[in-house]
Design a protein around this motif. Structure first.
Motif, PDB file in Angstrom:
ATOM      1  N   ASP A  66       1.237  -5.999  10.053  1.00 15.65           N
ATOM      2  CA  ASP A  66       1.770  -7.239   9.484  1.00 15.65           C
ATOM      3  C   ASP A  66       0.877  -7.810   8.388  1.00 15.65           C
ATOM      4  OD1 ASP A  66       3.954  -7.121  11.145  1.00 15.65           O
ATOM      5  OD2 ASP A  66       3.173  -8.553  12.600  1.00 15.65           O
ATOM      6  N   GLU A  67      -0.424  -7.650   8.523  1.00 15.13           N
ATOM      7  CA  GLU A  67      -1.338  -8.188   7.518  1.00 15.13           C
ATOM      8  C   GLU A  67      -1.115  -7.513   6.166  1.00 15.13           C
ATOM      9  OE1 GLU A  67      -6.016  -9.454   7.139  1.00 15.13           O
ATOM     10  OE2 GLU A  67      -5.423  -8.083   8.738  1.00 15.13           O
ATOM     11  N   LEU A  68      -0.935  -6.207   6.171  1.00 16.38           N
ATOM     12  CA  LEU A  68      -0.663  -5.472   4.930  1.00 16.38           C
ATOM     13  C   LEU A  68       0.688  -5.908   4.355  1.00 16.38           C
ATOM     14  CD1 LEU A  68      -1.340  -3.275   2.853  1.00 16.38           C
ATOM     15  CD2 LEU A  68      -0.289  -1.611   4.416  1.00 16.38           C
ATOM     16  N   THR A  69       1.689  -6.021   5.195  1.00 17.82           N
ATOM     17  CA  THR A  69       3.009  -6.460   4.740  1.00 17.82           C
ATOM     18  C   THR A  69       2.930  -7.840   4.095  1.00 17.82           C
ATOM     19  OG1 THR A  69       4.139  -5.145   6.418  1.00 17.82           O
ATOM     20  CG2 THR A  69       5.381  -6.977   5.475  1.00 17.82           C
ATOM     21  N   ARG A  70       2.231  -8.774   4.735  1.00 17.18           N
ATOM     22  CA  ARG A  70       2.104 -10.131   4.184  1.00 17.18           C
ATOM     23  C   ARG A  70       1.373 -10.122   2.842  1.00 17.18           C
ATOM     24  NH1 ARG A  70       1.210 -11.303   9.648  1.00 17.18           N
ATOM     25  NH2 ARG A  70      -1.036 -11.327   9.340  1.00 17.18           N
ATOM     26  N   TRP A  71       0.332  -9.290   2.716  1.00 21.07           N
ATOM     27  CA  TRP A  71      -0.396  -9.220   1.448  1.00 21.07           C
ATOM     28  C   TRP A  71       0.524  -8.684   0.340  1.00 21.07           C
ATOM     29  CZ3 TRP A  71      -1.745  -4.961  -1.623  1.00 21.07           C
ATOM     30  CH2 TRP A  71      -2.495  -5.304  -2.747  1.00 21.07           C
ATOM     31  N   ILE A  72       1.284  -7.636   0.652  1.00 13.64           N
ATOM     32  CA  ILE A  72       2.201  -7.072  -0.351  1.00 13.64           C
ATOM     33  C   ILE A  72       3.214  -8.128  -0.778  1.00 13.64           C
ATOM     34  CG2 ILE A  72       4.062  -5.390  -0.704  1.00 13.64           C
ATOM     35  CD1 ILE A  72       2.361  -3.464   1.072  1.00 13.64           C
ATOM     36  N   LEU A  73       3.788  -8.855   0.183  1.00 14.19           N
ATOM     37  CA  LEU A  73       4.767  -9.889  -0.147  1.00 14.19           C
ATOM     38  C   LEU A  73       4.146 -11.017  -0.967  1.00 14.19           C
ATOM     39  CD1 LEU A  73       6.853 -10.081   3.138  1.00 14.19           C
ATOM     40  CD2 LEU A  73       7.469  -8.984   0.976  1.00 14.19           C
ATOM     41  N   SER A  74       2.851 -11.245  -0.805  1.00 12.83           N
ATOM     42  CA  SER A  74       2.188 -12.301  -1.580  1.00 12.83           C
ATOM     43  C   SER A  74       2.149 -11.966  -3.070  1.00 12.83           C
ATOM     44  CB  SER A  74       0.769 -12.553  -1.059  1.00 12.83           C
ATOM     45  OG  SER A  74      -0.140 -11.541  -1.506  1.00 12.83           O
ATOM     46  N   LEU A  75       2.359 -10.698  -3.427  1.00 12.20           N
ATOM     47  CA  LEU A  75       2.378 -10.292  -4.828  1.00 12.20           C
ATOM     48  C   LEU A  75       3.739 -10.571  -5.476  1.00 12.20           C
ATOM     49  CD1 LEU A  75       0.433  -6.918  -4.523  1.00 12.20           C
ATOM     50  CD2 LEU A  75      -0.471  -9.156  -5.189  1.00 12.20           C
ATOM     51  N   GLY A  76       4.699 -10.981  -4.677  1.00  8.32           N
ATOM     52  CA  GLY A  76       6.010 -11.367  -5.185  1.00  8.32           C
ATOM     53  C   GLY A  76       6.723 -10.230  -5.898  1.00  8.32           C
ATOM     54  N   GLY A  77       7.414 -10.572  -6.982  1.00  9.90           N
ATOM     55  CA  GLY A  77       8.204  -9.604  -7.726  1.00  9.90           C
ATOM     56  C   GLY A  77       7.384  -8.650  -8.567  1.00  9.90           C
ATOM     57  N   SER A  78       6.065  -8.764  -8.514  1.00 13.18           N
ATOM     58  CA  SER A  78       5.201  -7.867  -9.293  1.00 13.18           C
ATOM     59  C   SER A  78       4.957  -6.528  -8.609  1.00 13.18           C
ATOM     60  CB  SER A  78       3.845  -8.538  -9.559  1.00 13.18           C
ATOM     61  OG  SER A  78       4.002  -9.675 -10.362  1.00 13.18           O
ATOM     62  N   VAL A  79       5.368  -6.383  -7.352  1.00 12.56           N
ATOM     63  CA  VAL A  79       5.015  -5.177  -6.593  1.00 12.56           C
ATOM     64  C   VAL A  79       6.249  -4.397  -6.162  1.00 12.56           C
ATOM     65  CG1 VAL A  79       4.908  -6.333  -4.347  1.00 12.56           C
ATOM     66  CG2 VAL A  79       3.560  -4.275  -4.723  1.00 12.56           C
ATOM     67  N   GLN A  80       6.092  -3.083  -6.162  1.00 11.36           N
ATOM     68  CA  GLN A  80       7.117  -2.169  -5.644  1.00 11.36           C
ATOM     69  C   GLN A  80       6.425  -1.213  -4.688  1.00 11.36           C
ATOM     70  OE1 GLN A  80       8.896   0.362  -8.599  1.00 11.36           O
ATOM     71  NE2 GLN A  80      10.323   1.258  -7.156  1.00 11.36           N
ATOM     72  N   VAL A  81       6.925  -1.102  -3.468  1.00 13.07           N
ATOM     73  CA  VAL A  81       6.382  -0.151  -2.501  1.00 13.07           C
ATOM     74  C   VAL A  81       6.993   1.217  -2.810  1.00 13.07           C
ATOM     75  CG1 VAL A  81       6.148   0.473  -0.069  1.00 13.07           C
ATOM     76  CG2 VAL A  81       6.126  -1.947  -0.746  1.00 13.07           C
ATOM     77  N   LEU A  87       6.784   1.293   5.366  1.00 15.93           N
ATOM     78  CA  LEU A  87       6.200   0.071   4.808  1.00 15.93           C
ATOM     79  C   LEU A  87       7.217  -0.658   3.936  1.00 15.93           C
ATOM     80  CD1 LEU A  87       3.821  -1.818   4.383  1.00 15.93           C
ATOM     81  CD2 LEU A  87       3.034  -0.290   2.551  1.00 15.93           C
ATOM     82  N   GLN A  88       7.960   0.088   3.148  1.00 14.95           N
ATOM     83  CA  GLN A  88       8.995  -0.527   2.319  1.00 14.95           C
ATOM     84  C   GLN A  88      10.013  -1.259   3.199  1.00 14.95           C
ATOM     85  OE1 GLN A  88      11.902   1.982   0.284  1.00 14.95           O
ATOM     86  NE2 GLN A  88      11.388   0.881  -1.608  1.00 14.95           N
ATOM     87  N   GLU A  89      10.433  -0.621   4.276  1.00 14.96           N
ATOM     88  CA  GLU A  89      11.394  -1.229   5.199  1.00 14.96           C
ATOM     89  C   GLU A  89      10.820  -2.491   5.849  1.00 14.96           C
ATOM     90  OE1 GLU A  89      12.215   2.062   7.785  1.00 14.96           O
ATOM     91  OE2 GLU A  89      13.212   3.179   6.173  1.00 14.96           O
ATOM     92  N   SER A  90       9.537  -2.451   6.204  1.00 13.01           N
ATOM     93  CA  SER A  90       8.879  -3.609   6.808  1.00 13.01           C
ATOM     94  C   SER A  90       8.828  -4.778   5.834  1.00 13.01           C
ATOM     95  CB  SER A  90       7.458  -3.216   7.239  1.00 13.01           C
ATOM     96  OG  SER A  90       6.749  -4.333   7.683  1.00 13.01           O
ATOM     97  N   CYS A  91       8.516  -4.501   4.575  1.00 17.75           N
ATOM     98  CA  CYS A  91       8.457  -5.553   3.553  1.00 17.75           C
ATOM     99  C   CYS A  91       9.841  -6.143   3.292  1.00 17.75           C
ATOM    100  CB  CYS A  91       7.851  -5.011   2.259  1.00 17.75           C
ATOM    101  SG  CYS A  91       6.086  -4.670   2.383  1.00 17.75           S
ATOM    102  N   VAL A  92      10.853  -5.302   3.203  1.00 13.83           N
ATOM    103  CA  VAL A  92      12.227  -5.779   2.968  1.00 13.83           C
ATOM    104  C   VAL A  92      12.688  -6.642   4.143  1.00 13.83           C
ATOM    105  CG1 VAL A  92      14.643  -5.040   2.776  1.00 13.83           C
ATOM    106  CG2 VAL A  92      12.872  -3.934   1.381  1.00 13.83           C
ATOM    107  N   ALA A  93      12.418  -6.204   5.367  1.00 18.25           N
ATOM    108  CA  ALA A  93      12.829  -6.971   6.554  1.00 18.25           C
ATOM    109  C   ALA A  93      12.137  -8.337   6.577  1.00 18.25           C
ATOM    110  CB  ALA A  93      12.521  -6.193   7.826  1.00 18.25           C
ATOM    111  N   ALA A  94      10.844  -8.371   6.270  1.00 20.59           N
ATOM    112  CA  ALA A  94      10.116  -9.648   6.256  1.00 20.59           C
ATOM    113  C   ALA A  94      10.667 -10.570   5.173  1.00 20.59           C
ATOM    114  CB  ALA A  94       8.624  -9.394   6.051  1.00 20.59           C
ATOM    115  N   ALA A  95      10.976 -10.027   4.005  1.00 24.36           N
ATOM    116  CA  ALA A  95      11.541 -10.832   2.918  1.00 24.36           C
ATOM    117  C   ALA A  95      12.917 -11.362   3.300  1.00 24.36           C
ATOM    118  CB  ALA A  95      11.608 -10.015   1.631  1.00 24.36           C
ATOM    119  N   GLN A  96      13.730 -10.531   3.940  1.00 27.17           N
ATOM    120  CA  GLN A  96      15.062 -10.973   4.366  1.00 27.17           C
ATOM    121  C   GLN A  96      14.964 -12.070   5.429  1.00 27.17           C
ATOM    122  OE1 GLN A  96      16.725  -7.115   5.347  1.00 27.17           O
ATOM    123  NE2 GLN A  96      17.838  -7.031   3.412  1.00 27.17           N
TER     124      GLN A  96
END
Length: 108
Positions: A66-81, A87-96
């Protein structure tokens, strides 16, 4: 008593302080303005960056959690997994989940 080497051995594959999750090679593409910010920092001992015309590719061997997912999401629209898919699925689920929890309430 020296505890530092033992502690470093325990967190070696962790991203941040949460030392749980399976180890994967993570690849992210980060666009400006966050690319320069990330490139200037040492986030992990396994980190490799490659400068591209429109950003950087960041590759690390880290635990997925979760810590990695939260850090990636903190980069907003600047990041693509780029990888791994998990990991991509985890980030999308957290954003949703965030979007669902923060939908504007309809006026009656």
């Amino acid at each position: 008593m020296i505890l530092v080497p033992v502690f470093l051995g325990l967190i070696g594959l962790a991203f941040g302080s949460l030392n749980m999750g399976e180890v994967h090679e993570v690849e992210l593409f980060i666009r400006e303005p966050m690319a320069s910010f990330v490139e200037e920092r040492r986030l992990h001992s396994s980190q490799r960056t490659v400068r591209k015309e429109d950003g950087i590719t960041l590759v690390m061997q880290v635990r997925l959690n979760d810590e990695l997912t939260r850090w990636i999401l903190s980069l907003g629209g600047s990041v693509q997994v780029i990888r791994p898919d998990l990991l991509q699925e985890s980030c999308v689920a957290a954003a949703q989940n965030f979007i669902s929890a923060n939908k504007p309430k309809k006026s009656a």
